[in-house]
Design a protein around this motif. Sequence first.
Motif, PDB file in Angstrom:
ATOM      1  N   ASN A  98      17.368  13.801  29.515  1.00  0.00           N
ATOM      2  CA  ASN A  98      17.053  15.208  29.264  1.00  0.00           C
ATOM      3  C   ASN A  98      18.320  15.934  28.874  1.00  0.00           C
ATOM      4  OD1 ASN A  98      14.404  14.802  29.984  1.00  0.00           O
ATOM      5  ND2 ASN A  98      14.721  15.426  32.106  1.00  0.00           N
ATOM      6  N   LEU A  99      18.150  16.996  28.106  1.00  0.00           N
ATOM      7  CA  LEU A  99      19.293  17.823  27.729  1.00  0.00           C
ATOM      8  C   LEU A  99      19.434  18.976  28.713  1.00  0.00           C
ATOM      9  CD1 LEU A  99      18.737  17.860  23.889  1.00  0.00           C
ATOM     10  CD2 LEU A  99      20.456  16.577  25.148  1.00  0.00           C
ATOM     11  N   ALA A 100      20.622  19.510  28.816  1.00  0.00           N
ATOM     12  CA  ALA A 100      20.896  20.591  29.768  1.00  0.00           C
ATOM     13  C   ALA A 100      20.122  21.846  29.364  1.00  0.00           C
ATOM     14  CB  ALA A 100      22.390  20.892  29.813  1.00  0.00           C
ATOM     15  N   ILE A 108      19.249   8.151  22.005  1.00  0.00           N
ATOM     16  CA  ILE A 108      20.256   7.766  21.021  1.00  0.00           C
ATOM     17  C   ILE A 108      20.624   6.297  21.176  1.00  0.00           C
ATOM     18  CG2 ILE A 108      21.296  10.028  20.619  1.00  0.00           C
ATOM     19  CD1 ILE A 108      23.352   9.429  22.727  1.00  0.00           C
ATOM     20  N   GLY A 109      20.830   5.655  20.045  1.00  0.00           N
ATOM     21  CA  GLY A 109      21.399   4.310  20.012  1.00  0.00           C
ATOM     22  C   GLY A 109      22.885   4.471  19.763  1.00  0.00           C
ATOM     23  N   ILE A 110      23.706   3.744  20.502  1.00  0.00           N
ATOM     24  CA  ILE A 110      25.152   3.938  20.437  1.00  0.00           C
ATOM     25  C   ILE A 110      25.837   2.619  20.096  1.00  0.00           C
ATOM     26  CG2 ILE A 110      27.216   4.552  21.763  1.00  0.00           C
ATOM     27  CD1 ILE A 110      25.502   6.472  23.340  1.00  0.00           C
ATOM     28  N   SER A 140      23.663  14.253  29.093  1.00  0.00           N
ATOM     29  CA  SER A 140      22.819  15.225  29.795  1.00  0.00           C
ATOM     30  C   SER A 140      23.541  16.549  30.033  1.00  0.00           C
ATOM     31  CB  SER A 140      22.318  14.648  31.122  1.00  0.00           C
ATOM     32  OG  SER A 140      23.408  14.432  32.003  1.00  0.00           O
ATOM     33  N   GLY A 141      24.843  16.589  29.882  1.00  0.00           N
ATOM     34  CA  GLY A 141      25.608  17.824  30.012  1.00  0.00           C
ATOM     35  C   GLY A 141      25.578  18.683  28.764  1.00  0.00           C
ATOM     36  N   PHE A 142      25.091  18.143  27.652  1.00  0.00           N
ATOM     37  CA  PHE A 142      25.018  18.894  26.395  1.00  0.00           C
ATOM     38  C   PHE A 142      23.670  19.594  26.312  1.00  0.00           C
ATOM     39  CE2 PHE A 142      28.692  16.558  25.271  1.00  0.00           C
ATOM     40  CZ  PHE A 142      29.264  17.178  24.162  1.00  0.00           C
ATOM     41  N   SER A 143      23.667  20.773  25.720  1.00  0.00           N
ATOM     42  CA  SER A 143      22.405  21.493  25.504  1.00  0.00           C
ATOM     43  C   SER A 143      21.881  21.176  24.107  1.00  0.00           C
ATOM     44  CB  SER A 143      22.617  23.002  25.652  1.00  0.00           C
ATOM     45  OG  SER A 143      23.417  23.479  24.583  1.00  0.00           O
ATOM     46  N   GLU A 144      20.656  21.575  23.871  1.00  0.00           N
ATOM     47  CA  GLU A 144      20.017  21.328  22.579  1.00  0.00           C
ATOM     48  C   GLU A 144      20.802  21.994  21.446  1.00  0.00           C
ATOM     49  OE1 GLU A 144      15.691  22.252  20.537  1.00  0.00           O
ATOM     50  OE2 GLU A 144      15.850  22.177  22.722  1.00  0.00           O
ATOM     51  N   GLU A 145      21.304  23.199  21.683  1.00  0.00           N
ATOM     52  CA  GLU A 145      22.050  23.927  20.656  1.00  0.00           C
ATOM     53  C   GLU A 145      23.394  23.263  20.367  1.00  0.00           C
ATOM     54  OE1 GLU A 145      20.886  25.598  23.522  1.00  0.00           O
ATOM     55  OE2 GLU A 145      19.037  26.172  22.488  1.00  0.00           O
ATOM     56  N   VAL A 186      17.197  10.638  18.210  1.00  0.00           N
ATOM     57  CA  VAL A 186      15.854  11.210  18.236  1.00  0.00           C
ATOM     58  C   VAL A 186      15.829  12.305  19.304  1.00  0.00           C
ATOM     59  CG1 VAL A 186      13.398  10.755  18.645  1.00  0.00           C
ATOM     60  CG2 VAL A 186      14.837   9.009  17.565  1.00  0.00           C
ATOM     61  N   LEU A 187      15.506  13.519  18.881  1.00  0.00           N
ATOM     62  CA  LEU A 187      15.397  14.652  19.793  1.00  0.00           C
ATOM     63  C   LEU A 187      13.911  15.030  19.868  1.00  0.00           C
ATOM     64  CD1 LEU A 187      16.818  16.847  21.462  1.00  0.00           C
ATOM     65  CD2 LEU A 187      16.958  18.208  19.371  1.00  0.00           C
TER      66      LEU A 187
END
Length: 188
Positions: A98-100, A108-110, A140-145, A186-187
């Motif tokens: 989940n995003l923050a 994501i594939g890394i 998970s610390g990153f937000s959608e924006e 993929v979001l």
Amino acid sequence: MIDVTPQPKPKRGKGLLRVIGLLLAGVMLAGAGFGAGWFYFSRVQSPVTEALRLIDRSEAASAEEPQPGTPQKVARPAPETQAFVTTYYAFAEPLTTNLAGSRRFLQIGISLSTQYDATVMTHVETHKAAIRSDMLAVVSGFSEEQITGREGREALANALKESINQRLVALEGFGGVEGVFFTSFVLQ
């Protein structure tokens, strides 16, 4: 009544002449085929010899004087830079989190890259459970924006690279991961 009409005599030489003529025609056709095959295949060279003959012909054509006003090829020198070999490591399973501050999640594939020796990727493989845990915490610390657009993805990749190198330094004494790439993003 008896039929007294004279019977014509059978022609004996025509059948034999026909057989001899057909045999002679067959021999002539076979000889012509053999001669044509000999003429066609007698000059066959090995593919290497044929290629060298064609190269010599093209070099002779290029050695001729060029016409005035026509463009000419100029040989460019090859750069004398030392190239390093880049090694890649792709995580088999994508990361999903989940995003923050959002109800959406990111999958994501890394893949990682380094120009150091294979030891770096061996360390990544050895400690991939700890590295995946650190990567999940970072993502998970990153937000959608924060992850929208090219700049956001680059910021996420840099944060992941720093996190991976910190973990490798703590466990092995050396990081060495130079690039983080997203093979899928993929979001949802």
